[in-house]
Write a protein that holds these residues in place. Structure first.
Motif, PDB file in Angstrom:
ATOM      1  N   GLU A 156       0.841  -1.193   0.000  1.00 52.11           N
ATOM      2  CA  GLU A 156       0.000   0.000   0.000  1.00 52.11           C
ATOM      3  C   GLU A 156       0.882   1.251   0.000  1.00 52.11           C
ATOM      4  N   PHE A 157       0.375   2.316  -0.574  1.00 47.64           N
ATOM      5  CA  PHE A 157       1.094   3.580  -0.547  1.00 47.64           C
ATOM      6  C   PHE A 157       0.089   4.696  -0.304  1.00 47.64           C
ATOM      7  N   THR A 158       0.606   5.814   0.148  1.00 50.59           N
ATOM      8  CA  THR A 158      -0.248   6.936   0.511  1.00 50.59           C
ATOM      9  C   THR A 158      -0.049   8.091  -0.465  1.00 50.59           C
ATOM     10  N   ALA A 159      -0.902   9.083  -0.346  1.00 50.84           N
ATOM     11  CA  ALA A 159      -0.758  10.291  -1.157  1.00 50.84           C
ATOM     12  C   ALA A 159       0.592  10.947  -0.874  1.00 50.84           C
ATOM     13  N   GLU A 160       1.027  10.906   0.375  1.00 52.84           N
ATOM     14  CA  GLU A 160       2.325  11.484   0.721  1.00 52.84           C
ATOM     15  C   GLU A 160       3.454  10.741   0.008  1.00 52.84           C
ATOM     16  N   ASP A 161       3.368   9.419  -0.072  1.00 52.71           N
ATOM     17  CA  ASP A 161       4.369   8.637  -0.799  1.00 52.71           C
ATOM     18  C   ASP A 161       4.437   9.076  -2.259  1.00 52.71           C
ATOM     19  N   LEU A 162       3.276   9.293  -2.860  1.00 53.31           N
ATOM     20  CA  LEU A 162       3.217   9.695  -4.258  1.00 53.31           C
ATOM     21  C   LEU A 162       3.825  11.081  -4.459  1.00 53.31           C
ATOM     22  N   VAL A 163       3.523  11.997  -3.566  1.00 50.95           N
ATOM     23  CA  VAL A 163       4.097  13.344  -3.645  1.00 50.95           C
ATOM     24  C   VAL A 163       5.620  13.268  -3.551  1.00 50.95           C
ATOM     25  N   LEU A 164       6.126  12.523  -2.596  1.00 56.42           N
ATOM     26  CA  LEU A 164       7.577  12.419  -2.419  1.00 56.42           C
ATOM     27  C   LEU A 164       8.229  11.739  -3.616  1.00 56.42           C
ATOM     28  N   ALA A 165       7.593  10.732  -4.182  1.00 54.16           N
ATOM     29  CA  ALA A 165       8.145  10.051  -5.356  1.00 54.16           C
ATOM     30  C   ALA A 165       8.193  10.986  -6.564  1.00 54.16           C
ATOM     31  N   SER A 166       7.299  11.974  -6.591  1.00 53.83           N
ATOM     32  CA  SER A 166       7.277  12.921  -7.703  1.00 53.83           C
ATOM     33  C   SER A 166       8.331  14.015  -7.538  1.00 53.83           C
ATOM     34  N   GLY A 167       8.961  14.070  -6.360  1.00 52.68           N
ATOM     35  CA  GLY A 167       9.990  15.079  -6.109  1.00 52.68           C
ATOM     36  C   GLY A 167       9.431  16.412  -5.632  1.00 52.68           C
ATOM     37  N   ASP A 210       7.299  18.946  -2.817  1.00 54.80           N
ATOM     38  CA  ASP A 210       7.133  19.141  -1.379  1.00 54.80           C
ATOM     39  C   ASP A 210       5.728  18.711  -0.979  1.00 54.80           C
ATOM     40  N   VAL A 211       5.602  18.217   0.237  1.00 53.10           N
ATOM     41  CA  VAL A 211       4.293  17.812   0.747  1.00 53.10           C
ATOM     42  C   VAL A 211       3.567  19.053   1.242  1.00 53.10           C
ATOM     43  N   THR A 212       2.525  19.408   0.525  1.00 52.91           N
ATOM     44  CA  THR A 212       1.676  20.541   0.880  1.00 52.91           C
ATOM     45  C   THR A 212       0.225  20.089   0.712  1.00 52.91           C
ATOM     46  N   PRO A 213      -0.718  20.855   1.215  1.00 51.37           N
ATOM     47  CA  PRO A 213      -2.118  20.470   0.991  1.00 51.37           C
ATOM     48  C   PRO A 213      -2.454  20.356  -0.510  1.00 51.37           C
ATOM     49  N   GLU A 214      -1.868  21.232  -1.325  1.00 49.63           N
ATOM     50  CA  GLU A 214      -2.142  21.211  -2.755  1.00 49.63           C
ATOM     51  C   GLU A 214      -1.565  19.974  -3.423  1.00 49.63           C
ATOM     52  N   THR A 215      -0.332  19.600  -3.068  1.00 45.84           N
ATOM     53  CA  THR A 215       0.268  18.423  -3.698  1.00 45.84           C
ATOM     54  C   THR A 215      -0.375  17.136  -3.187  1.00 45.84           C
ATOM     55  N   LEU A 216      -0.831  17.138  -1.942  1.00 46.46           N
ATOM     56  CA  LEU A 216      -1.552  15.966  -1.440  1.00 46.46           C
ATOM     57  C   LEU A 216      -2.884  15.805  -2.180  1.00 46.46           C
ATOM     58  N   ALA A 217      -3.552  16.915  -2.458  1.00 48.85           N
ATOM     59  CA  ALA A 217      -4.804  16.849  -3.220  1.00 48.85           C
ATOM     60  C   ALA A 217      -4.526  16.338  -4.631  1.00 48.85           C
ATOM     61  N   TRP A 218      -3.444  16.810  -5.249  1.00 46.29           N
ATOM     62  CA  TRP A 218      -3.040  16.318  -6.576  1.00 46.29           C
ATOM     63  C   TRP A 218      -2.817  14.815  -6.527  1.00 46.29           C
ATOM     64  N   ALA A 219      -2.095  14.354  -5.513  1.00 52.16           N
ATOM     65  CA  ALA A 219      -1.777  12.932  -5.395  1.00 52.16           C
ATOM     66  C   ALA A 219      -3.041  12.098  -5.186  1.00 52.16           C
ATOM     67  N   GLU A 220      -3.946  12.582  -4.377  1.00 49.21           N
ATOM     68  CA  GLU A 220      -5.195  11.852  -4.148  1.00 49.21           C
ATOM     69  C   GLU A 220      -6.011  11.743  -5.426  1.00 49.21           C
ATOM     70  N   ARG A 221      -6.047  12.817  -6.235  1.00 52.90           N
ATOM     71  CA  ARG A 221      -6.759  12.765  -7.512  1.00 52.90           C
ATOM     72  C   ARG A 221      -6.091  11.768  -8.455  1.00 52.90           C
ATOM     73  N   ARG A 222      -4.792  11.809  -8.502  1.00 52.66           N
ATOM     74  CA  ARG A 222      -4.042  10.909  -9.388  1.00 52.66           C
ATOM     75  C   ARG A 222      -4.230   9.450  -8.961  1.00 52.66           C
ATOM     76  N   MET A 223      -4.204   9.195  -7.653  1.00 49.60           N
ATOM     77  CA  MET A 223      -4.411   7.834  -7.149  1.00 49.60           C
ATOM     78  C   MET A 223      -5.816   7.340  -7.491  1.00 49.60           C
TER      79      MET A 223
END
Length: 66
Positions: free
Chosen positions: A27-38, A40-53
């Motif tokens: 399993e992976f989280t939205a934070e994992d996806l943000v970090l893998a993309s290079g 920073d973890v912010t509310p905006e990038t977490l929302a991006w990651a959740e949409r992408r997931m």
């Protein structure tokens, strides 16, 4: 280039396989996806990651990792 030895390493032995993993096999989280993309973890990038997931599922992380 720094020619000094890395003081954080205790040996020159290779890293054990059990420590080398991408997280894609489990399993992976939205934070994992943000970090893998290079990014920073912010509310905006977490929302991006959740949409992408939600859109791509596991492929969202697999596409970012070598």
């Amino acid at each position: 280039m720094n020619t000094e030895p890395d003081e954080t390493s205790s040996t020159d032995a290779p890293t054990p396989d059990r420590l080398l993993h991408s997280g894609a096999e489990g399993e992976f989280t939205a934070e994992d996806l943000v970090l893998a993309s290079g990014r920073d973890v912010t509310p905006e990038t977490l929302a991006w990651a959740e949409r992408r997931m939600a859109e791509k599922g596991r492929a969202s992380l697999d596409e970012l990792l070598p």
